[in-house]
Scaffold this motif. Structure first.
Motif, PDB file in Angstrom:
ATOM      1  N   UNK A 185     -54.667   1.924 -19.010  1.00 44.04           N
ATOM      2  CA  UNK A 185     -55.915   2.039 -18.260  1.00 44.04           C
ATOM      3  C   UNK A 185     -56.111   3.449 -17.704  1.00 44.04           C
ATOM      4  N   UNK A 186     -55.064   4.250 -17.778  1.00 41.74           N
ATOM      5  CA  UNK A 186     -55.161   5.623 -17.306  1.00 41.74           C
ATOM      6  C   UNK A 186     -54.873   5.807 -15.832  1.00 41.74           C
ATOM      7  N   UNK A 187     -54.179   4.810 -15.216  1.00 42.35           N
ATOM      8  CA  UNK A 187     -53.833   4.945 -13.786  1.00 42.35           C
ATOM      9  C   UNK A 187     -52.808   6.066 -13.590  1.00 42.35           C
ATOM     10  N   UNK A 188     -52.864   6.626 -12.395  1.00 45.32           N
ATOM     11  CA  UNK A 188     -51.867   7.666 -12.080  1.00 45.32           C
ATOM     12  C   UNK A 188     -50.468   7.046 -12.093  1.00 45.32           C
ATOM     13  N   UNK A 189     -49.480   7.829 -12.564  1.00 43.02           N
ATOM     14  CA  UNK A 189     -48.104   7.331 -12.663  1.00 43.02           C
ATOM     15  C   UNK A 189     -47.564   6.916 -11.286  1.00 43.02           C
ATOM     16  N   UNK A 190     -47.895   7.723 -10.273  1.00 43.62           N
ATOM     17  CA  UNK A 190     -47.403   7.435  -8.916  1.00 43.62           C
ATOM     18  C   UNK A 190     -47.912   6.075  -8.447  1.00 43.62           C
ATOM     19  N   UNK A 249     -48.917   3.604 -10.347  1.00 45.39           N
ATOM     20  CA  UNK A 249     -48.306   2.545 -11.168  1.00 45.39           C
ATOM     21  C   UNK A 249     -46.939   2.169 -10.580  1.00 45.39           C
ATOM     22  N   UNK A 250     -46.194   3.210 -10.263  1.00 47.42           N
ATOM     23  CA  UNK A 250     -44.837   2.962  -9.755  1.00 47.42           C
ATOM     24  C   UNK A 250     -44.886   2.289  -8.388  1.00 47.42           C
ATOM     25  N   UNK A 251     -45.736   2.822  -7.528  1.00 47.36           N
ATOM     26  CA  UNK A 251     -45.751   2.306  -6.157  1.00 47.36           C
ATOM     27  C   UNK A 251     -46.354   0.901  -6.074  1.00 47.36           C
ATOM     28  N   UNK A 252     -47.519   0.741  -6.726  1.00 52.42           N
ATOM     29  CA  UNK A 252     -48.225  -0.534  -6.540  1.00 52.42           C
ATOM     30  C   UNK A 252     -47.775  -1.613  -7.521  1.00 52.42           C
ATOM     31  N   UNK A 253     -47.533  -1.236  -8.761  1.00 57.74           N
ATOM     32  CA  UNK A 253     -47.275  -2.259  -9.769  1.00 57.74           C
ATOM     33  C   UNK A 253     -45.783  -2.473 -10.039  1.00 57.74           C
ATOM     34  N   UNK A 254     -45.031  -1.406 -10.055  1.00 48.80           N
ATOM     35  CA  UNK A 254     -43.619  -1.562 -10.425  1.00 48.80           C
ATOM     36  C   UNK A 254     -42.735  -1.853  -9.213  1.00 48.80           C
ATOM     37  N   UNK A 255     -42.840  -0.993  -8.223  1.00 49.95           N
ATOM     38  CA  UNK A 255     -41.893  -1.084  -7.090  1.00 49.95           C
ATOM     39  C   UNK A 255     -41.991  -2.424  -6.349  1.00 49.95           C
TER      40      UNK A 255
END
Lengths: 539, 323
Positions: B228-233, B235-241
C-alpha cells in the motif's frame, strides 16, 4: 601464697591472651562526643529476650539498650577474671559466709528508659526469671546457676545471692552479657513482654526496628554514667552475606562488624584502605567439637574413638587452616586463654596432641585394626552448611582421617536439618558440634562433656560417671589449684582415656574496622563488651 | 469480558488451595522445627520441657489437620498470624519488604522494556547485519550471566572505580529508604540491583521481541501494508510491533512476578531487605507461618499478573477477545 601464684598466672595469661590493635592508643586519646556508629550484624535475633536467647545476633543490636549487674571490665576485656560493677555500687563484692554469700548494693541513679527508677526488686525479679523461672518457662542459662540456693532483696538497694556451696563459676555466670535487668512490674504483668519489646536502662534508648533491615538506638541523656555514651546513636544493620559486610566497611556504609572476619577479608581491607583500617585480633571462646555417636558401631569401642582423634594433626592444622579460616589455637576442653586451660606441655600428653604425628597415626592404625574397624566402609560426618569454619574444618578432618585409612562422607545441612540430625535422627558416625560461650567460665563451659542425661547439650549419647564426678568435685571447690587438677583429669578422660568427644581447633577472632572507631576493645568472645557506651568516633 | 474476569478470579480459589496444601505438607517434611532451632541453635543448654512449651505456644504440637485448618482459616480472614521466629505480626514483617521488592521489580521491568523493545525490534529489522549480531551478543551475554554475579561485579566496580578516580571508595547504601523520604538515597540503592536484574530480564525480552518481530514481519498483512506504500516506520510501529508484543508481554509478566519473591541471591548481594531474602530466612528458620504466608503471597501475585497479561492480550489483539 597459692592465691598470689594463681593471680600472677591470671595476669600473665590475661596479658598473653592477646588484644592486638589500637586499644592502647585509644585510651590515650580524648573521646569525642557525637556521631552515629553504623555496624553490620550477620544475623537477626529471633526475639528480644536475652534470658531465653543464646545468639550474638541479639547481643550486637540489643545489648546497648540494657544494663547488667556486673560485666567483664570493658577496659580489659581480654582478661578472663576481671569483672566490674554495672548497676551495682563499687567493686564486685567478695563472698562471705565461707564463700557462700554475695551481697550487692544497687545504684540509686539508674532509670529505665520508660522513666521508672531501677531498684533491687527489679534485679531480684530478673535473676528469679533467669535462675528459678516459673515451671515451663525457658531460661537459657539456668544451668549456669546450679550453685545458687536463693536470691533475695532485703531492701530496695540490696540483692543477696546465697549459694549452696562455694563456687568459682558464680561470678563469671553473673557477668554473662545476656543477664539484662528487666522491670519487675513488666515481668509481673507478662513474663513474655520482653520477647517482643525493648525497655532497658542501658546507654542507648531503643529508637526503631525495621524488620530484616536494622535496629537503631539513640543516646540516653539520663544514662547513669555521666558523660556517656559518647555516640549520639547507633544503627545495627543486618547483612547476611560476608562479602557484603566486608564491602560495607570498605565503602564506609558500616564502620565495624563485631563478630569476626576470616584472614583473607582482613588482608583485603587492609590492602584497600591501609591505615584507615585498624585490626584487632584475639583468641576466641568458641570451638568446634567432634561429637562421636557412641551408640553406633564401631564407635562404641573406645579404641575406634581414640583412633579418630589420633589421626588428626592439630599442630599442623593450626598453622595452615589459620590462613584461610577463623580457627587457630590448639587447645583442650578449656578456652586456651583461661588459667584453667592446659599448657602446651600438658596438651602434648593427650592423644591427638602428641608432637610426633607419625607415632600418633601409627597408633591410630593399630587401634583401628585391633578394634576391627571396617576400612572399606564409608562413614558419615554430619556438618552444618556454614563455610566459616564448619565446612572448612570438616573438609580438613576428612583428609586427616583418610591418612589412617578411614573414609568419611561429609553431609552438609542447613542449621535446622543439621540440628535435627545431631539431636534426634543420629544417623551419623561423627558430627560437628560447637561450644561457643560468652564470659570465659570453664567450670560451667565444660558441662557439655558430662553425661548426656545430665547435660542438655551433649549429643554423643554417652554416660560417663567418672567424668560427672570430677565435674561435680571441680564445681564444689573454690580452690583454683584443685579446680585445675580436676579439670586436667576430666580433660584426660574426655579426650584421651575414654575418648568421649574431641576438640578440633579453637576459633580466632579478627576484627578489621574503620580506624575512626575508638574506645572499643576486642575480647575473647563476640558476646562481650557490646554495651557501646565507651565507643566514640574520631571524625 | 467481565464474566471472563470473574471466572478467572473464581478459578484462583482451587489454585490457592492447592498451593496451600503443597506448602503446608512440604514444610513439615523438613527435619527439625523452629523451637529446636531457637533453643539449640547456638549450642546453649535447654531442657525438654522448654522445648515442649515452645512447641505448644507455636501450636506445632497439635495434629497436622488442626494446624492446616488454622492456616486455611487465617488465609480466609487475611490474618497470617505471627512469625514463629520473631513473634512479630507477619503483615508488619512483610510490609517494608514487599514495598522494596515491588520497587525493584517495577524499576527492573522499566529497564527491561526500555532496553528490550527497541533493541529487539532493531535487531529484527536489521536482521543479519552487524547491529543484529551486536544486539544478539549482548542479549545472549545477559541470559548467560547470573544477576547476582553481575551485582557483585557492579559493587566491586563501584568500589574500585570510585577509589581510583575520587580517592574514596563508594558503594550503594545498604539500608532502604522509601522514595518519598529521600528520593536520591532511594534511587542510589535501587538503581544498581535494578540494572543487575534488568539486564538479564531485558536480554530474555530482547530475544523474544526479535523472534516475534521476525515472525510478524513475514506475515501477509505486513506485506500488504508495504504494498500500500505505507512508511516503514509506521508499518513496524502500528502493524508489526503491536502484534509481536503478545509473547513479549507473557515473558515480562512472568519475570515481573518472579522478581517479587525470587531475587534471593541478588538481594543478599546488595543487602536488599526484600521478600526473597525473607523467604530464605523463614525456610532456614523453619518458620512455618511466615513461609506459608510468603508462598501464598507469591502465588497470588503470579495469579494476578497472569490475569493482567491475559487482559492485555485481549486489548492488544481484538481476535482474542473473550466472550
Amino acid at each position: 601464697m597459692k592465691g598470689i601464684q594463681v593471680k600472677a598466672l591470671c595476669a600473665i595469661v590475661a596479658g598473653v591472651a592477646i588484644g592486638i590493635g589500637a586499644s592502647g592508643q585509644a585510651s590515650a586519646e580524648t573521646p569525642k562526643h557525637g556521631g552515629i556508629l553504623k555496624y553490620v550484624v550477620p544475623d537477626e535475633p529471633p526475639s528480644f529476650d536475652g534470658h531465653i536467647e543464646t545468639t550474638f545476633a541479639l547481643i550486637h543490636p540489643v545489648r546497648p539498650f540494657y544494663s547488667v549487674l556486673i560485666k567483664v571490665n570493658p577496659e580489659n576485656p581480654s582478661s578472663t577474671t576481671d569483672f566490674v560493677c554495672d548497676v551495682c555500687v563499687g567493686k564486685v563484692p567478695e563472698a562471705t559466709d565461707g564463700g557462700k554469700l554475695y551481697t550487692f548494693k544497687i545504684r540509686d541513679d539508674v532509670k529505665f528508659h520508660s522513666g521508672e527508677k531501677m531498684t533491687a526488686q527489679d534485679v531480684l525479679a530478673t535473676y528469679q526469671k533467669i535462675i528459678f523461672p516459673p515451671a515451663g518457662e525457658p531460661s537459657a542459662r539456668k544451668a549456669f546457676f546450679s550453685m545458687v540456693e536463693s536470691v533475695t532483696a532485703p531492701d530496695d538497694h540490696t540483692v543477696v545471692f546465697k549459694l549452696k556451696y562455694p563456687s568459682g563459676a558464680f561470678i563469671p555466670a553473673l557477668a554473662v552479657p545476656f543477664n539484662w535487668i528487666y522491670q519487675k512490674a513488666k515481668l509481673d504483668k507478662d513474663i513474655h513482654w520482653y520477647e517482643t519489646h525493648i525497655d532497658g536502662s542501658g546507654a542507648f534508648i531503643f529508637e526503631k526496628r525495621e524488620a530484616g533491615a536494622y535496629i537503631s538506638g539513640k543516646r540516653d541523656p539520663d544514662y547513669y554514667i555521666k558523660g556517656r555514651p559518647y555516640l549520639d546513636g547507633f544503627q545495627a544493620i543486618f547483612a547476611k552475606k560476608e562479602s557484603l559486610r566486608v564491602q560495607a566497611i570498605r565503602g564506609d556504609r558500616a564502620a565495624i562488624e563485631f563478630r569476626g572476619f576470616p584472614p583473607k577479608s582482613r588482608d583485603d581491607l587492609v590492602a584497600a584502605l591501609g591505615d584507615k583500617i585498624t585490626v584487632e585480633e584475639s583468641d576466641w571462646n568458641c570451638v568446634l567439637i567432634m561429637t562421636v555417636n557412641h551408640k553406633k558401631k564401631p564407635w562404641d569401642d573406645v579404641r575406634a574413638r581414640r583412633a579418630l582423634t589420633l589421626a588428626v594433626d592439630r599442630w599442623g592444622g593450626s598453622k595452615y587452616l589459620s590462613r584461610i579460616a577463623i580457627v587457630k589455637t590448639v587447645g583442650g576442653i578449656v578456652f586456651p586463654g583461661s588459667p584453667l586451660a592446659a599448657t602446651k606441655e600438658e596438651l602434648q600428653q593427650l592423644a591427638g596432641y602428641w608432637p610426633d604425628l607419625k607415632k600418633s597415626r601409627t597408633e591410630a592404625r593399630r587401634l583401628l585394626k585391633e578394634a576391627g574397624v571396617d576400612l572399606s566402609k564409608t562413614y558419615y560426618l554430619n556438618n552444618r552448611a556454614v563455610d566459616q569454619p564448619y565446612k572448612i574444618v570438616g573438609t580438613w578432618l576428612l583428609d586427616q582421617w583418610k591418612q589412617v585409612g578411614l573414609k568419611f562422607d561429609q553431609h552438609v545441612f542447613p542449621t535446622g536439618p543439621f540440628y535435627a540430625q545431631l539431636r534426634k535422627k543420629k544417623d551419623y558416625d561423627v558430627s560437628m558440634d560447637f561450644n561457643c560461650q560468652s564470659v570465659v567460665n570453664p567450670l560451667v563451659d565444660v558441662s557439655k562433656f558430662i553425661s548426656d542425661d545430665r547435660a542438655g547439650n551433649n549429643y554423643g549419647s554417652y554416660q560417663d560417671r567418672e567424668v560427672d564426678a570430677l565435674f561435680d568435685k571441680m564445681n564444689r571447690t573454690a580452690d583454683p589449684a584443685e579446680q585445675r587438677k580436676y579439670m586436667r583429669e576430666m580433660e584426660k578422660l574426655t579426650l584421651d582415656t575414654h575418648a568421649n568427644a574431641f576438640i578440633t581447633l579453637w576459633w580466632y577472632r579478627i576484627i578489621p574496622h574503620r580506624s575512626y572507631v575508638k574506645g572499643w576493645k576486642i575480647s575473647p568472645s563476640h558476646y562481650l563488651n557490646q554495651s557501646l557506651d565507651n565507643v566514640w568516633l574520631d571524625q | 469480558m467481565y464474566r471472563y474476569i470473574l471466572k478467572r478470579l473464581l478459578l484462583m480459589i482451587p489454585t490457592l488451595f492447592g498451593a496451600a496444601v503443597l506448602v503446608f505438607t512440604l514444610l513439615r517434611l523438613i527435619p527439625g522445627d523452629t523451637c529446636e532451632l531457637r533453643l539449640a541453635g547456638s549450642g546453649g543448654y535447654f531442657d525438654q520441657s522448654a522445648l515442649d512449651i515452645c512447641r505448644h505456644e507455636m501450636g506445632i504440637d497439635q495434629p497436622k489437620l488442626v494446624q492446616f485448618w488454622h492456616f486455611i482459616w487465617g488465609i480466609v480472614r487475611f490474618d497470617f498470624g505471627k512469625s514463629m521466629w520473631t513473634g512479630q505480626p507477619i503483615v508488619s514483617e512483610m510490609a517494608m519488604r514487599f514495598q522494596l521488592s515491588m520497587e525493584i521489580a517495577i524499576v527492573a521491568t522499566i529497564v527491561a522494556i526500555v532496553v528490550a523493545v527497541p533493541l529487539g525490534t532493531i535487531s529484527a529489522v536489521k536482521q543479519n547485519t552487524w547491529i543484529d549480531y551486536m544486539v544478539r551478543a549482548i542479549s545472549i551475554a545477559g541470559i548467560a550471566m547470573p544477576s547476582f554475579w553481575l551485582g557483585i561485579l557492579i559493587i566491586l566496580g563501584l568500589l574500585i572505580g570510585t577509589q581510583y578516580f575520587l580517592g574514596t571508595p563508594w558503594m550503594p547504601p545498604i539500608t532502604y529508604t522509601p522514595i518519598w523520604v529521600d528520593p536520591m538515597k532511594n534511587l542510589a540503592l535501587i538503581v544498581w540491583p535494578a540494572i543487575a536484574t534488568g539486564y538479564r530480564y531485558s536480554a530474555v525480552a530482547t530475544r523474544m521481541t526479535r523472534s516475534a518481530m521476525l515472525e510478524v514481519l513475514r506475515e501477509d498483512y505486513v506485506r500488504t501494508a508495504r504494498a500500500k506504500g505505507l512508511f516503514e516506520k509506521l508499518i513496524i510501529r502500528r502493524h508489526a510491533l503491536k502484534n509481536a508484543m503478545l509473547p513479549v508481554i507473557t515473558v515480562i509478566g512472568i519475570e515481573f512476578a518472579f522478581l517479587i519473591g525470587g531475587l534471593v541471591v541478588t538481594e543478599q548481594v546488595f543487602n536488599l531487605n526484600g521478600l526473597g531474602k525473607l523467604f530464605v530466612e523463614s525456610v532456614t528458620n523453619n518458620d512455618y507461618s511466615m513461609t506459608q504466608a510468603l508462598v501464598m503471597l507469591v502465588v497470588m501475585i503470579f495469579l494476578f499478573v497472569n490475569l493482567l497479561v491475559d487482559i492485555l492480550y485481549a486489548w492488544l489483539d481484538p481476535r482474542i477477545r473473550y466472550r
